[in-house]
Design a protein around this motif. Structure first.
Motif, PDB file in Angstrom:
ATOM      1  N   ARG A 102     -60.115  44.256 -21.403  1.00 30.85           N
ATOM      2  CA  ARG A 102     -59.930  45.608 -20.890  1.00 30.85           C
ATOM      3  C   ARG A 102     -58.515  45.780 -20.354  1.00 30.85           C
ATOM      4  N   LEU A 146     -62.858  50.674 -20.708  1.00 28.92           N
ATOM      5  CA  LEU A 146     -63.042  50.095 -22.031  1.00 28.92           C
ATOM      6  C   LEU A 146     -63.613  51.201 -22.913  1.00 28.92           C
ATOM      7  N   ASP A 201     -61.416  50.414 -28.233  1.00 31.45           N
ATOM      8  CA  ASP A 201     -61.558  48.987 -27.965  1.00 31.45           C
ATOM      9  C   ASP A 201     -62.725  48.344 -28.706  1.00 31.45           C
ATOM     10  N   ARG A 203     -65.514  41.206 -19.952  1.00 33.96           N
ATOM     11  CA  ARG A 203     -65.043  42.599 -19.975  1.00 33.96           C
ATOM     12  C   ARG A 203     -66.030  43.498 -19.232  1.00 33.96           C
TER      13      ARG A 203
END
Length: 349
Positions: free
Chosen positions: A3, A10, A72, A349
């Protein structure tokens, strides 16, 4: 990829399809259908596809566009129009779903920091849900899938199946709740020449299912059941007053109270005005960022130069507060897809 720093969310796209699978995969499907017409032909086997062919099919398509647009992570499922549930042979449906899901699983194994898998179910017109339950369990417990696509109309535009509130669907819902995975409502190809697959059938299904859910008590029976209605919910947000008014007229609960604890809408809406309306009508907690890339609409709007399916630009321009925008881009996906959240958490993350 971890991230970004600071307060950057994210960015999770919950609606992507493997529309660029290597040609050999479609050749296997063609051989299946040919044998259905001529049983004397040998039974085909799934195509032998190399890792390099899979990498090339994704790196120059979904992954390239995801990077270019600042995304992402993507939930990745087989090509929706290619599910072809209207083909009535259960054995073919089982084999085709397995082959499609295994290919998606290989994409995820090659790009685990970019994709998580969502499975196709082996459905047929008039068929039961036993095979769908078995494939769901195989994919979730054996291959780490985080959700599934559920077709409310396996007939392909003729709507011969009972509504999703019918008890015939209950064994599938029991499995979804037990495995703690949501289902995205997603039809496949239309076999009805009066109903275009992408411009009518998809949106008709989104709208029809919402009305089905309004008229039942499904979530009283299955309080943990979670549905994602794609393509911005079809006509539902635009006609929110109609659905609230119909509910009152029919003596039903307000849909905002009865459904929004179990139903979410994605942001596959391809113009700014549509996203603006969606974010004003539907509570932020019920919106999931998605693009359907690479899917129904490709190219750019000549009036703006923005790609039709670059929904991140539209969502970010909708005037949401920072915390609300974070919910749409990341937080809601992690809440609705707890197996996704666990996967991302394991990645740090």
């Amino acid at each position: 990829m971890v991230r970004g720093g600071g307060n950057r969310p994210l960015i999770i796209d919950i609606h992507g399809h493997y529309t660029t699978a290597p040609a050999a995969h479609q050749s296997y499907r063609d051989a299946q259908l040919a044998r259905l017409e001529d049983p004397s032909l040998p039974a085909p086997a799934p195509a032998a596809i190399s890792d390099d062919a899979i990498r090339e099919s994704v790196e120059h398509n979904q992954l390239k566009v995801l990077r270019e647009r600042g995304g992402d992570f993507m939930l990745f499922s087989p090509k929706a129009s290619g599910m072809e549930h209207h083909v009535a042979d259960p054995a073919i449906a089982r084999d085709w779903a397995r082959a499609c899901n295994d290919l998606v699983a290989r994409v995820v194994s090659l790009f685990p920091e970019r994709f998580a898998a969502v499975c196709q179910l082996p459905q047929t017109p008039g068929g039961g849900v036993g095979d769908a339950v078995a494939e769901l369990r195989r994919c979730v417990t054996g291959a780490g899938f985080v959700g599934c696509n559920l077709n409310p109309d396996p007939s392909g535009g003729h709507w011969t199946s009972p509504p999703l509130t019918d008890p015939s669907w209950y064994p599938l819902y029991e499995a979804l709740c037990e495995l703690d995975v949501p289902a995205m409502i997603h039809v496949s190809s239309s076999c009805n020449p009066a109903t275009h697959t992408l411009g009518a059938h998809y949106l008709n299904a989104d709208t029809s299912v919402f009305m089905q859910l309004m008229r039942g008590d499904l979530f009283t029976r299955f309080p943990g059941l979670r549905f994602v209605i794609p393509h911005g919910g079809g006509a539902v947000p635009y006609h929110w007053g109609r659905y609230r008014g119909l509910a009152m007229r029919m003596g039903l609960p307000d849909p905002a109270e009865a459904l929004l604890g179990n139903v979410w809408f994605d942001t596959c809406v391809y113009h700014q005005d549509g996203i603006d309306l969606l974010t004003r009508v539907v509570p932020v907690a019920n919106l999931l960022f998605a693009s359907e890339m690479l899917g129904a609409v490709r190219g750019a709007d000549p009036a703006t130069g923005v790609a039709w399916d670059d929904t991140k630009q539209y969502v970010c321009a909708a005037g949401l507060a920072a915390d609300d925008l974070r919910q749409v881009l990341e937080g809601n996906a992690r809440r609705v897809y707890p197996r996704l959240d666990a996967l991302l958490t394991a990645q740090g993350r």
